[in-house]
Design an enzyme around this catalytic site. Structure first.
Site, mmCIF file in Angstrom:
data_model
loop_
_atom_site.group_PDB
_atom_site.id
_atom_site.type_symbol
_atom_site.label_atom_id
_atom_site.label_comp_id
_atom_site.label_asym_id
_atom_site.label_seq_id
_atom_site.Cartn_x
_atom_site.Cartn_y
_atom_site.Cartn_z
ATOM 1 N N ASP A 11 0.875 -1.169 0.000
ATOM 2 C CA ASP A 11 0.000 0.000 0.000
ATOM 3 C C ASP A 11 0.908 1.213 0.000
ATOM 4 O O ASP A 11 1.760 1.358 0.885
ATOM 5 C CB ASP A 11 -0.891 0.020 1.252
ATOM 6 C CG ASP A 11 -1.983 -1.049 1.178
ATOM 7 O OD1 ASP A 11 -2.136 -1.677 0.121
ATOM 8 O OD2 ASP A 11 -2.682 -1.233 2.188
ATOM 9 N N ASP A 130 -14.010 -4.869 -3.323
ATOM 10 C CA ASP A 130 -13.998 -4.878 -1.860
ATOM 11 C C ASP A 130 -15.390 -5.323 -1.421
ATOM 12 O O ASP A 130 -16.373 -4.636 -1.709
ATOM 13 C CB ASP A 130 -13.711 -3.473 -1.304
ATOM 14 C CG ASP A 130 -12.281 -3.013 -1.614
ATOM 15 O OD1 ASP A 130 -11.441 -3.864 -1.954
ATOM 16 O OD2 ASP A 130 -12.018 -1.808 -1.502
#
Lengths: 251, 201
Positions: A11, A130
């Site tokens: 990330d 997601d």
């Protein structure tokens, strides 16, 4: 025989690697190009960068990092986060990404999946989903870091993305992400049972056993993980040795 | 003198990795978007980015000249799409290919498409000499199917079906896998190709 892939995920925020714990409490863990090269040495099959910056300026920083990474990385690099248009995708590919993942933009305008796969080939178009459990056996797609439901069924959306030309699904469980108690096996199976394109399972990896359990119980092609690698709990080669000993085909 | 390799840029995709990989393996690399510049190349590389028609569209105006170079033994490597465009035609595209390799490019007969990830290359070809780990990275939905089976010099088995993944004709090599994405095994393959190309000059 096609091997199962192990994909360290970085990330990236403002040019640095961070790992979100349920997308909060971000902690700095290093430089992306250097980390990517270390993971390749350890035997990573692929690297994923997710840009979690918000500003336009940070996006330009990201493209520079992708370019720098690609010059010393000889495994595939997937880049996601903030990709909204065909031009964004082209810029990421030209900078050095091999695959690009789209999330909110694909939900807002599903045809972008088709336009990108026609322009660049479906093998470089990844749709990131997601998902969060909303009732027994039903997962919905969430956006904006897991705060907003898009009101669509995650399994149906995965099927639609495949029909529209996606080459891969990056499936993250919002229920298990950051908790490190294992992948979301019911969600992953529900999706891999319904689509034929490869599925990368993400969210919840805290140990090598979690990766084994996920491969043993679902049809996923790859396991994405972050903290177990970033914090030095395991190297990629240790994970592969563990899997190989238990009959999972790995490189 | 290092080998002068000219890489065709069709206008889209990651060419950093193939450039850097060839450089690490000892070549001097030029990436050209003006396809006319391919015509005086010492060694050609057709990279594996984009789609069949978009790549062919760029090459089309110089198709006959480039075919002539391949026929007369200019060393060349085509990767993925860059290998597929050497065939007569493709199920992926509408237009014709280079027609250097007689045959067609067909869609994989498999459930899971694309064939994506690390899989074996089974071959006795010298291009793989000295490479112990024969896993290479693939990301494709189509593959070349040559009329002359002797030009398919390497294969892999995917979902129980054997598919050709390494092609050789004259001084041309075609790989369905991506050596520039296949870590140390891929670099070793490129090193072997560069030695081969140097031997052709």
């Amino acid at each position: 025989m096609l091997t199962k892939r192990i994909i360290p995920c970085l990330d990236v925020k403002d040019g640095k690697v961070v790992k979100g714990v349920k997308f909060q409490n971000l902690r700095d863990v290093g430089e992306p190009p250097r980390l990517a090269a270390v993971y390749e040495q350890q035997g990573a099959d692929e690297i994923t960068f997710l840009d979690i910056s918000a500003s336009v300026e940070a996006r330009k920083t990201m493209l520079r990092i992708v370019e720098e990474t690609a010059k010393s990385l000889f495994v595939p690099l997937t880049v996601g986060g903030g990709i909204r248009t065909v031009d964004d995708m082209r810029a990421a590919l030209n900078a050095g990404a091999d695959k690009v993942s789209m999330n909110s933009a694909a939900i807002a305008d599903p045809d972008i999946i088709t336009r990108c796969s026609e322009s660049f080939g479906s093998q470089c178009v990844v749709v990131a989903i997601d998902a969060k459990l909303v009732s027994a056996g039903r997962w919905e797609v969430f956006t904006h870091g897991g705060t907003r439901s898009a009101g669509i069924d995650a399994v149906e959306w995965a099927k639609r993305a495949e029909e529209l030309g996606a080459g891969e699904i990056l499936l993250t469980s919002m229920d298990t992400d950051g908790v490190e108690e294992g992948y979301d096996i019911p969600l992953t199976s529900a999706v891999t049972d319904e689509v034929d394109i490869p599925v990368v399972a993400s969210g919840g990896c805290g140990s090598v056993e979690h990766i084994y359990d996920m491969f043993a119980q679902t049809g996923a092609s790859a396991a994405l993980a972050a903290s177990i690698f970033h914090y030095g709990e395991h190297t990629v080669s240790e994970v592969k040795e563990y899997l190989r000993d238990r009959g999972v085909p790995v490189r | 003198m290092p080998l002068e390799v000219t890489v065709a840029d069709y206008g889209v995709g990651n060419l950093h990795s193939i450039r850097k990989a060839l450089e690490i393996c000892g070549a001097h690399v030029s990436v050209v978007s003006d396809m006319e510049r391919l015509l005086d190349a010492e060694c050609l590389v057709f990279p594996g980015v984009g789609a069949f028609d978009s790549a062919m569209r760029r090459i089309q105006p110089w198709k006959e000249e480039i075919r002539g170079m391949l026929d007369s033994g200019t060393p060349a490597l085509g990767i993925c799409i860059g290998a597929q465009i050497m065939f007569d035609s493709s199920e992926e595209g509408d237009g014709p290919g280079m027609g250097f390799m007689p045959g067609r490019v067909v869609r994989l007969a498999a459930r899971q498409i694309p064939h994506m990830g690390w899989d074996l290359v089974e071959t006795g070809d010298p291009a793989m000499e000295g490479i112990r780990d024969r896993h290479f990275y693939y990301a494709h939905s189509y593959h070349g199917s040559p009329d002359d089976p002797s030009t398919a010099v390497g294969s892999t088995e995917y979902e129980g079906v054997r598919i050709p993944v390494l092609f050789r004709k004259s001084s041309f090599y075609g790989s369905q896998f991506h050596p520039e994405k296949s870590s140390s095994s891929g670099l070793a393959f490129l090193r072997n190709f560069i030695s081969f190309a140097e031997g052709c000059l």
